[in-house]
Design a protein around this motif. Structure first.
Motif, mmCIF file in Angstrom:
data_model
loop_
_atom_site.group_PDB
_atom_site.id
_atom_site.type_symbol
_atom_site.label_atom_id
_atom_site.label_comp_id
_atom_site.label_asym_id
_atom_site.label_seq_id
_atom_site.Cartn_x
_atom_site.Cartn_y
_atom_site.Cartn_z
ATOM 1 N N SER A 1 0.834 -1.211 0.000
ATOM 2 C CA SER A 1 0.000 0.000 0.000
ATOM 3 C C SER A 1 0.865 1.256 0.000
ATOM 4 O O SER A 1 0.438 2.333 -0.413
ATOM 5 N N ALA A 2 2.119 1.122 0.450
ATOM 6 C CA ALA A 2 3.159 2.107 0.150
ATOM 7 C C ALA A 2 4.285 1.336 -0.535
ATOM 8 O O ALA A 2 4.370 0.116 -0.412
ATOM 9 N N PRO B 1 3.848 6.357 -2.759
ATOM 10 C CA PRO B 1 2.520 5.769 -2.519
ATOM 11 C C PRO B 1 2.402 4.452 -3.296
ATOM 12 O O PRO B 1 3.053 4.272 -4.327
ATOM 13 N N GLY B 2 1.573 3.547 -2.820
ATOM 14 C CA GLY B 2 1.380 2.260 -3.487
ATOM 15 C C GLY B 2 0.733 2.420 -4.853
ATOM 16 O O GLY B 2 0.029 3.402 -5.133
ATOM 17 N N LYS C 1 -3.012 2.835 -4.919
ATOM 18 C CA LYS C 1 -3.377 4.123 -4.314
ATOM 19 C C LYS C 1 -3.229 5.244 -5.350
ATOM 20 O O LYS C 1 -4.067 6.147 -5.417
#
Lengths: 214, 214
Positions: free
Chosen positions: A98-99, A117-118, A121
């Motif tokens: 997710s990151a 950021p992922g 996302k």
């Protein structure tokens, strides 16, 4: 330790409990109730609520953060990143969840890193900006051509915003990818490998290096 | 045209009406009511709701999208990008607003482009991923050093995810920045300029090239 077969490992991230139960992987959402285990649970956590949830349902747990031998001058490095980099001699370590964390190991020393950021996302962010930017990601976008339609303009930008900052810090070392989007991203880099279970493998190494804790 | 002094220009974006009223700039949110104007309003729009709002309150309006002479093989190029690139011979044109559009003009031909999420959109995304990534952007982060704390790890990644994809497509041409974050970003590029009013300047050029419409 009595043997690898009875190990239960738990990697608490920002969205899931990622478990290795006797070598079988399993994911639970953070708001789901974990099954009861008779065995000891070795865990790491970057999410306080997830950790509290594990603590409230299981007694026999060991936080490997208390046992990892990992030195760095980086202030505030998440335990997941430390574990991903644990024991790595010379490589860039990329954990794409997710990151996307990117860390440099050189001569067994952690040189620092950065946090993007992922993938998903970023993808979802376009729709928040404008409904006119609501396109599915084109996994086959050609990065050698300047895009000539909006779907490619977005897909190209997402990929390049991740790939180019990594290329920029790379010298000639290998890149080790892990995490949900690691396999896909690894295809864009020469001399890279995808280690699906890097975190679990390194958690086992930490357990083995501290055999007093079993 | 009766003269530049009576011009009212309106650039309808994804978050604001950006107006030039007799050479004075003014911004209104899309849900705000625009003041009444006696003069004709020349506008461009990438936001249907904003355009509807303008239409519902003003009768004497001209959509410059119907008058711009801009050819490209890019499918679905927003009118704001076309206007930003209008009349540019050789340059990379970067409009850094709620999205960051990057377009290549070469020998007066549009060669394509890509779309990154806007600076503040990316910044806010980190907090959505984890409260542990909630840091103010460090405007002074050193891009020549690998970050050694989380605030820098995020600030570095945000900047590099924008800068490196632009550097990657650049040959030697100038980069023209516009938009809210254009001035800040331009400082990271040699041979670049910031043109705050690029869109309004080019809207005027389109009006002048079609003087029949006044």
């Amino acid at each position: 330790m009595d043997g690898v077969l009875e190990l239960i490992l738990c990697d608490i991230g920002n969205t899931t409990f990622h478990l290795l139960i006797n070598e079988n992987e399993k994911r639970y959402l953070l708001n789901e109730k974990l099954p009861a285990f008779n065995e000891k649970v070795y865990y790491i956590s970057v999410n306080d609520k997830g950790q509290d949830s594990l603590k409230s349902t299981h007694n026999d747990i060991v936080n490997l953060e208390n046992y990892i031998d990992f030195e760095t001058s980086y202030k505030g490095m998440g335990i997941d990143r430390k574990v991903a980099c644990y024991g790595i001699i010379d490589a860039i370590v990329v954990d794409a969840g997710s990151a996307i964390t990117v860390d440099i190991m050189s001569n067994s020393e952690h040189k620092g890193g950065f946090i993007l950021p992922g993938f998903k996302k970023i993808e979802n962010l376009y729709t928040q900006i404008s409904s006119k930017l609501d396109f599915d990601f084109n996994t086959k976008v050609n990065l050698d051509k300047i895009p000539l339609c909006t779907q490619d303009a977005i897909s190209y930008a997402i990929l390049q915003s991740i790939i180019e900052p990594i290329k920029n810090i790379r010298e000639k070392q290998q890149i080790i990818f892990t995490g949900g989007d690691g396999e896909f991203l690894s295809k864009y880099f020469e001399n890279s490998i995808y280690k699906k279970d890097l975190i679990f493998e390194n958690m086992k190494r930490i357990i083995n290096a501290n055999n007093c804790i079993a």
